[in-house]
Design an enzyme around this catalytic site. Structure first.
Site, PDB file in Angstrom:
ATOM      1  N   HIS A 276     -37.300  26.080  13.387  1.00 37.82           N
ATOM      2  CA  HIS A 276     -37.799  26.619  12.106  1.00 37.82           C
ATOM      3  C   HIS A 276     -38.482  25.545  11.271  1.00 37.82           C
ATOM      4  O   HIS A 276     -38.693  25.730  10.073  1.00 37.82           O
ATOM      5  CB  HIS A 276     -36.642  27.246  11.324  1.00 37.82           C
ATOM      6  CG  HIS A 276     -36.013  28.394  12.050  1.00 37.82           C
ATOM      7  ND1 HIS A 276     -36.673  29.579  12.265  1.00 37.82           N
ATOM      8  CD2 HIS A 276     -34.806  28.523  12.657  1.00 37.82           C
ATOM      9  CE1 HIS A 276     -35.885  30.400  12.954  1.00 37.82           C
ATOM     10  NE2 HIS A 276     -34.742  29.763  13.214  1.00 37.82           N
TER      11      HIS A 276
ATOM     12  N   GLY B 191       5.008   0.157   7.354  1.00 40.64           N
ATOM     13  CA  GLY B 191       5.149   1.307   8.247  1.00 40.64           C
ATOM     14  C   GLY B 191       5.884   2.426   7.543  1.00 40.64           C
ATOM     15  O   GLY B 191       5.996   2.433   6.313  1.00 40.64           O
TER      16      GLY B 191
ATOM     17  N   TRP C  63       0.910  -1.158   0.000  1.00 40.39           N
ATOM     18  CA  TRP C  63       0.000   0.000   0.000  1.00 40.39           C
ATOM     19  C   TRP C  63       0.940   1.197   0.000  1.00 40.39           C
ATOM     20  O   TRP C  63       1.532   1.537   1.019  1.00 40.39           O
ATOM     21  CB  TRP C  63      -0.862  -0.049   1.261  1.00 40.39           C
ATOM     22  CG  TRP C  63      -1.752   1.136   1.478  1.00 40.39           C
ATOM     23  CD1 TRP C  63      -1.545   2.186   2.327  1.00 40.39           C
ATOM     24  CD2 TRP C  63      -3.019   1.362   0.878  1.00 40.39           C
ATOM     25  NE1 TRP C  63      -2.598   3.049   2.269  1.00 40.39           N
ATOM     26  CE2 TRP C  63      -3.519   2.584   1.400  1.00 40.39           C
ATOM     27  CE3 TRP C  63      -3.791   0.678  -0.066  1.00 40.39           C
ATOM     28  CZ2 TRP C  63      -4.751   3.104   1.016  1.00 40.39           C
ATOM     29  CZ3 TRP C  63      -5.010   1.209  -0.431  1.00 40.39           C
ATOM     30  CH2 TRP C  63      -5.474   2.402   0.101  1.00 40.39           C
TER      31      TRP C  63
END
Ligand code: F6R
Length: 613
Positions: free
Chosen positions: A508, A101, A74
């Site tokens: 509201h 890491g 990754w």
């Protein structure tokens, strides 16, 4: 994230490693590689893309040997390419390293090693580990090569900064693997006549359920079916093997029943990883020099769904800390509205996947308008990151569950890091103020570790309310987007009707939908708007609502007087509080969906990445 696997045993290691990599693919799938010790030579095969591509390449090369390492990547440092794929080697190609890491000081180490004559072949931080071990082997003594390798690894670890886990193999120590764990996951499997090293148990679970969980700073030395461990001081440690009873599917989710739950629990680490790189890149994030940063006059934030909610929080941050006006658009709307051309505009696209068609369409429009573009994205090499001028990566690892959780908190964290950086650069925030804000940010991951402990409280609460047809979420200021996110998460995974409003708005109109027993979640940390939220609680309770107040410790006593239940979220600075306040809402969505028997990780009608307009 990345996935590591190692095998040392009696059989050919290749099928074990390829199979282990398939089980680890959820940790990353940009590229993959294996190195096998074949007789006295290392054979390395690497391929860009998923493990299937590596398997094909390995079939052609057909390496064979009883000791090997594998990796699925990754990407963090360096694009997804064959050169950047692991395993990485030293100059002689005799030491092999796979790593998960970030080595924070890799640039310094690389410069030092290059000055000593080392030749680098990749852009990765990992490669410095192989060269450092090579360098350190020159000076260590031992009674045999294995002892020397261990000493060189110990010496190397002292020089590395960051969070990492890695596996090493050396041609001169056949039948030996060395594993190092330092704040990134690494486990050891002990089988009959074979041993495994992996980022996660599923990688070897079909071969052995005897697992050795390493502590921080420990080194494992693996032989076939035999493992020894050195503690963080280098002393031999008694090996304690745990027999685990998870099945394969449970193990892939780290023991959690769903990826969504696992990813909620991933958040402390995800934030830490995101901030680690943010710290390294502070000031360079935008790729602009100080004078260009000073010329920024507008920010347009573009995103969809959960990422849009992170953008809404980001608006408060940038306006507060950088003093620059911000507009936030749903990407699908930005594309079709008239956007006046303004000089000095920065368009920020927020996206977990980087592949969302609406966000890509909107950023293309921003580029056509001549705006500078920045992606806040979790996927290296994704379409969005290739389109934008620069990217700030959220390092939360692959998010598998369709409902986004850890990506959201990391997106908000990144927006905060960006906003204070911008403020410092354009002079809106003094250096002293910046340092304080930065310190607060660096404490966030620890506070997140405390926050995830709220699961039990939320789970218990859902027993009372999971059958309700409609849920309301109210917040103000930075907590208004959290109210929207709480409602989206719940809708997504439970299929129940849920709405989020700015608390000041209910009078509201929306208050008319509150009925006897309607669960109303109040996001009300003890901040400047706390009193106003107390009034909103009274208003809802007077209409029969079941009010749940999410507050901080200081607000607990007062909240108890106006709410049916109080959930106490750890206190951080007011502007970072939303990062923590969303966590109980993530658990809420999870547990209501679970009690209703929903398909939590893949809710009906949804897809993880929406690549069509
Ligand atoms: C909600 C969710 C979606 C995404 C949206 C954008 O849990 O996951 O709303 O946030 O589809 O996706 P990315 O961030 O990939 O652009």
């Amino acid at each position: 994230m990345c996935g590591i696997i190692g095998y040392v045993g009696k059989n050919n290691s290749v099928p074990y490693i390829i199979d282990g990599l398939k089980k680890l693919e959820y940790r990353g799938y940009d590229s993959a590689g294996i190195s096998i010790l074949q007789k006295d030579k290392l054979v390395t095969v690497r391929a860009v893309g998923k493990v299937a591509a590596l398997e094909k390449a390995a079939l052609l090369a057909s390496p064979c040997g009883t000791t090997g390492l594998g990796h699925t990547r990754w990407a963090t440092h360096g694009k997804p390419s064959e050169e950047n794929s692991h395993p990485h080697t030293d100059c002689l190609g005799e030491i092999v390293v796979v790593h998960n890491g970030i080595i924070e000081n890799y640039l310094l180490l690389r410069a030092k090693l290059e000055s000593l004559g080392h030749k680098f072949k990749s852009e990765t931080d990992t490669e410095v580990i192989a060269h450092l071990i090579e360098e350190n082997l020159k000076s260590v003594r031992g009674s045999n090569e294995e002892e020397r390798l261990i000493k060189a690894v110990q010496k190397t670890n002292k020089e590395l900064a960051g969070a990492f886990a890695y596996g090493v193999m050396w041609v001169h120590t056949p039948g030996v693997l060395v594993g190092v764990k330092n704040q990134s996951p690494l486990v050891v499997g002990v089988g009959k006549g074979e041993s495994f090293l992996a980022s996660d148990v599923p990688a070897f679970l079909q071969h052995t359920n005897k697992v050795l969980f390493l502590d921080e700073g420990e080194i494992a030395i693996l032989h076939a079916g035999q493992v020894s461990v050195l503690d963080r001081f280098g002393k031999p440690k008694k090996v304690r093997v745990t027999k685990i009873s998870w099945d394969q599917k449970t193990a892939e989710k780290g023991g959690y029943s769903h990826f969504m739950l696992k990813e909620i629990y991933d958040q402390p680490q995800a934030i830490e990883d995101t901030l680690r790189t943010a710290r390294a890149d502070f000031g360079k994030i935008l790729g602009l020099d100080t004078s260009a940063l000073r010329r920024l006059e507008n920010v347009h934030i573009i995103a969809c769904g959960t990422a849009y909610h992170a953008g809404l929080v980001g608006k408060y941050y940038i306006e507060q800390f950088a003093g620059i006006p911000v507009s936030v658009d749903l990407a699908s709307e930005y594309k079709y509205r008239t956007v006046p051309h303004r000089k000095g505009t920065l368009a920020i696209a927020i996206s977990q996947s980087g592949e969302t068609a609406d966000t890509i369409g909107a950023i293309k429009k921003a580029k056509e308008l001549g705006f500078r573009t920045l992606a806040i994205c979790n996927v290296l090499g994704s379409t969005l990151t290739r389109l934008c001028d620069s990217t700030f990566f959220t390092h939360c690892g692959p998010e598998i569950s369709v409902a986004s959780t850890k990506a959201f908190t990391c997106q908000i964290t990144s927006m905060y890091a960006l906003a204070i950086s911008l403020g410092l650069a354009n002079g809106n925030v003094s250096k002293t103020a910046f340092d304080k804000l930065h310190r607060e940010l660096m404490r966030l991951s620890k506070a997140m570790s405390e926050t995830v402990k709220l699961e039990y409280t939320v789970r218990h609460l859902t027993r009372k309310i999971y059958k309700a047809e409609r849920f309301i979420f109210l917040g103000r200021h930075v907590h208004f987007p959290i109210a929207l996110e709480g409602a989206l998460k719940l809708k997504e995974v439970s299929y129940r009707s849920a709405e989020g409003f700015a608390a000041g708005e209910i009078k509201h109109g929306p208050i008319s939908i509150i009925d006897k027993g309607t669960p109303v979640f109040m996001l009300m940390p003890q901040d400047d708007l706390f009193e106003k939220m107390l009034s909103a609680c009274q208003e809802c309770r007077a209409r029969g609502a079941f009010v749940v107040a999410l507050t901080t410790p200081g607000g607990q006593a007062q909240a108890k007087r106006v709410a049916d239940q109080v959930i106490v979220v750890p206190q951080v600075s007011d502007f970072l509080q939303p990062v923590l306040h969303v966590v109980p809402l993530q658990f809420l969505a999870y547990w209501i969906a679970k009690r209703l028997g929903r398909d939590i990780d893949q809710p009906r009608n949804l897809a993880k990445s929406v690549t069509v307009e």
